[in-house]
Motif scaffolding. Structure first.
Motif, PDB file in Angstrom:
ATOM      1  N   PRO A  80      69.967 -74.648  17.350  1.00  0.00           N
ATOM      2  CA  PRO A  80      69.957 -74.644  18.818  1.00  0.00           C
ATOM      3  C   PRO A  80      69.402 -73.344  19.384  1.00  0.00           C
ATOM      4  O   PRO A  80      69.491 -72.283  18.760  1.00  0.00           O
ATOM      5  N   ASP A  81      68.845 -73.426  20.591  1.00  0.00           N
ATOM      6  CA  ASP A  81      68.353 -72.233  21.274  1.00  0.00           C
ATOM      7  C   ASP A  81      69.440 -71.176  21.403  1.00  0.00           C
ATOM      8  O   ASP A  81      69.184 -69.971  21.258  1.00  0.00           O
ATOM      9  N   THR A  82      70.672 -71.621  21.687  1.00  0.00           N
ATOM     10  CA  THR A  82      71.757 -70.662  21.876  1.00  0.00           C
ATOM     11  C   THR A  82      72.024 -69.868  20.606  1.00  0.00           C
ATOM     12  O   THR A  82      72.300 -68.672  20.659  1.00  0.00           O
ATOM     13  N   ARG A  83      71.915 -70.548  19.450  1.00  0.00           N
ATOM     14  CA  ARG A  83      72.123 -69.863  18.177  1.00  0.00           C
ATOM     15  C   ARG A  83      71.001 -68.873  17.895  1.00  0.00           C
ATOM     16  O   ARG A  83      71.243 -67.737  17.473  1.00  0.00           O
ATOM     17  N   LEU A  84      69.762 -69.278  18.133  1.00  0.00           N
ATOM     18  CA  LEU A  84      68.630 -68.377  17.930  1.00  0.00           C
ATOM     19  C   LEU A  84      68.726 -67.172  18.852  1.00  0.00           C
ATOM     20  O   LEU A  84      68.457 -66.041  18.443  1.00  0.00           O
ATOM     21  N   CYS A  85      69.133 -67.428  20.088  1.00  0.00           N
ATOM     22  CA  CYS A  85      69.289 -66.333  21.053  1.00  0.00           C
ATOM     23  C   CYS A  85      70.334 -65.334  20.569  1.00  0.00           C
ATOM     24  O   CYS A  85      70.142 -64.116  20.645  1.00  0.00           O
ATOM     25  N   GLU A  86      71.452 -65.852  20.048  1.00  0.00           N
ATOM     26  CA  GLU A  86      72.516 -64.988  19.535  1.00  0.00           C
ATOM     27  C   GLU A  86      72.031 -64.157  18.347  1.00  0.00           C
ATOM     28  O   GLU A  86      72.352 -62.974  18.227  1.00  0.00           O
ATOM     29  N   LEU A  87      71.252 -64.773  17.456  1.00  0.00           N
ATOM     30  CA  LEU A  87      70.755 -64.063  16.277  1.00  0.00           C
ATOM     31  C   LEU A  87      69.704 -63.026  16.643  1.00  0.00           C
ATOM     32  O   LEU A  87      69.540 -62.019  15.940  1.00  0.00           O
TER      33      LEU A  87
END
Length: 626
Positions: free
Chosen positions: A41-48
């Protein structure tokens, strides 16, 4: 193309390393590769990429990283946009982690079957793929998220490789390596026990016992615990003079395992009413003889219309026809939390009796194992609230004796061989029967006119009727007439149709949020017309766009089940209409848009409609000659 994550993250072609821009771009590549075919998900990529404080332009930056990766990696690699995230398909490319796990699996199997020399060769080859510090050139957030898992993965294979070397009599060479490992990992009891075994085989029993006592002290001081079974067993073996490495038991094949019959269906509603014709067709399809391909039935219709209740009723009626089990998964639909097929296959494979060690990590391998284990079996697979075709396709069995039952708001038009059944609103008699089954026939017979008004104001929609009935159960002092008065106020109707997790507004909201901005604006403006039914050309008029564009937008609203096809104008043009609760919902949205405009905001992404910018102008539009 070769991808490497067992060390610095990189991509290689025949002519050398592919140039990548920096840590953030390598982080995106590594995160997609480590997902092993799943959507990130975009949210996971953003967090990483940025941790807890992403920049305001994070979406644009993420898109830029992905676009440049596509350019650098070429046509042989696909980075696909899916479910508010991305996944990577490397095609004929190779990932060093995949090769590591393949070699490690073969090595463990050889170790279990007594082929010690072959096991040592394979496990040494697997560990040789690690080239320095894992994920050395990515963001700290990705290192923190993945480094521990990767270290544990390597340590597990290293332990097996040391077992193989000990069985081959290589204890002298192992003492130095194991001493360094115990220094690095003083709380790792398995490695400590292996060092004790190697020392004892070198006739150094006193040193082996000293290693045990040192480990006992460290465990007590650091964790406040005594040594575990592995370390105690090694200690007793040294005292007895028979130290041996602990090797896994011989492999148990599937032939010795009893088949598991999963029963994952949720309970069906006891108060189910009506739908006799749909049930007859559905049970006939599910219980019918095997054909060339697994028959698939799709129940489709608007949110809250009762697709899940009908599917569960049919599935429970047909359970005797599926003695090998029933699999079930809620696929999330438009709720924004649709599970990845990779995870759903994991649920199914565990329910079929597979241990975690037996379940592959790659999506395509899980598909093959899933279909292999359903081969020759009579299993029903119920997939509820499907999001789209791509989510469903990996979950379809390959054996014609199995059956698949799907529910989805859309028609999943890309799936072949599907029997589609449209689920409409309940008829007046059926709707009243459902209401009486929940509330009780005595209360309905005492106020029949009020009961009919309640059912009608709920649009004979299954979820609406259930919420209204549940509110009367929760408030036994309310008369049916009083609830009918409360529902009569359109402004508050959706507030009344909400109780706990039963929420009509939330069901419609999911379909609305999946629309593009132009379609959302069109729905709001169409709801302001004086009639709930209108010709297809009305969409172009209220948006101020061409007829062709307006018709495309109208079709998206029909596909989302927010408009219904009501017929045609003389056989040439479609006419559309609102379900009354959808119209109430859309008018609420229009009110909020008006408040934003009055506060100096904007309505949405659609082009402004000349002459119809205000609700009075829209409501005054005629519906003849459009």
């Amino acid at each position: 193309m070769e991808f490497r994550v067992l060390g610095p993250v990189s991509a290689w072609q025949d002519d050398g390393e592919v140039p990548l821009d920096g840590a953030k771009q390598r982080t995106v590549l590594a995160a997609l590769l480590l997902a092993r075919g799943r959507t990130v998900p975009d949210t996971r990529l953003c967090e990483l990429l940025w941790g807890e404080r992403p920049p305001a332009t994070f979406a644009a930056q993420l898109y830029n990283y992905v676009s440049r990766l596509r350019k650098y990696l070429g046509d042989g690699v696909e980075i696909v946009r899916q479910w508010s995230g991305y996944l990577i398909r490397i095609g004929a490319g190779r990932l060093d982690l995949d090769e590591f796990e393949r070699l490690a699996g073969l090595g463990r199997r050889a170790l279990r079957t007594g082929e010690h020399r072959e096991a040592a060769r394979l496990l040494h080859a697997a560990l040789a793929l690690w080239r320095g510090t894992t994920l050395a050139n990515v963001t700290d957030q990705l290192v923190e998220a993945e480094a521990h898992r990767m270290t544990e993965l390597r340590m597990a294979v290293l332990e097996h490789r040391i077992d193989a070397d000990l069985l081959l009599g290589r204890q002298v060479e192992l003492v130095l390596e194991l001493t360094d490992l115990v220094t690095t990992y003083p709380l790792h009891e398995r490695v400590r026990s292996q060092l004790m075994t190697a020392l004892a085989r070198c006739d150094r029993q006193a040193d082996a016992l000293a290693v045990y006592h040192e480990g006992r002290r460290v465990l007590a001081e650091e964790l406040g615990v005594d040594p575990g079974p592995a370390l105690v067993e090694a200690y007793q073996a040294v005292l007895a003079g028979t130290p041996v490495p602990a090797v896994e038991a011989p492999e148990v094949t599937d032939r010795g395992r009893r088949p598991v019959h999963p029963a994952m269906l949720p309970p069906a509603a006891d108060d189910f009413c009506g739908r006799a014709e749909e049930l007859r067709r559905l049970t006939g399809l599910l219980a019918g003889p095997a054909s060339a391909a697994p028959p698939t039935a799709l129940l489709t219709g608007m949110a809250g219309i009762g697709k899940t209740a009908l599917a569960l009723r049919a599935a429970h009626l047909c359970r005797p026809d599926f003695p090998d089990g029933q699999l079930y998964a809620d696929l999330g639909g438009t709720r924004g939390n649709a599970p990845d097929p990779h995870d759903v296959l994991g649920w199914f494979l565990r329910s079929l009796g597979n241990s975690e060690a037996q379940i592959p990590t790659r999506l395509d391998e899980r598909e093959r194992l899933y279909r292999s284990q359903l081969a020759g079996r009579r299993v029903l697979v119920l997939l509820d609230n499907a999001a789209d075709d791509a989510q469903v396709r990996p979950l379809l069995p390959g054996d014609p004796s199995c059956r698949v039952l799907l529910t989805c708001r859309g028609r999943l038009s890309e799936l072949p061989g599907v029997t589609r059944m449209e689920v409409g609103i309940l008829g007046p008699v059926q709707a009243l029967a459902l209401f009486a089954a929940i509330v009780g026939p005595q209360r309905v017979s005492a106020e029949p006119a009020a009961a009919r008004r309640i059912v009608q104001m709920c649009g004979r929609l299954s979820i609406g009727i259930r919420v209204a009935a549940a509110r009367l159960i929760a408030r036994p002092h309310w008369s049916l007439g009083y609830l009918a008065q409360r529902l009569a106020h359109e402004r508050f109707r959706l507030d009344e149709l909400r109780l706990g997790t039963l929420d009509v507004r939330a069901r419609i909201e999911g379909s609305y949020q999946a629309l593009g901005e132009d379609s959302q604006v069109a729905l709001r403006r169409l709801a302001l017309l004086r009639t709930a039914e209108h010709p297809i050309g009305a969409t172009a008029r209220v948006l101020g766009v061409s007829r062709r564009v307006g018709e495309e937008v109208a079709e998206t609203l029909v596909d989302a089940r927010l408009l219904e096809v009501a017929g045609s104008d003389g056989g040439r043009r479609q006419r559309h209409r609102f379900h009354n609760l959808v119209r109430v919902f859309a008018r609420e949205k229009a009110d909020r848009a008006d408040r934003r405009i009055m506060a100096g905001g904007r309505e949405g992404g659609a082009r402004p409609a000349v002459g119809v910018r205000h609700r009075e102008d829209i409501a005054a539009l005629g519906t003849v000659g459009w």
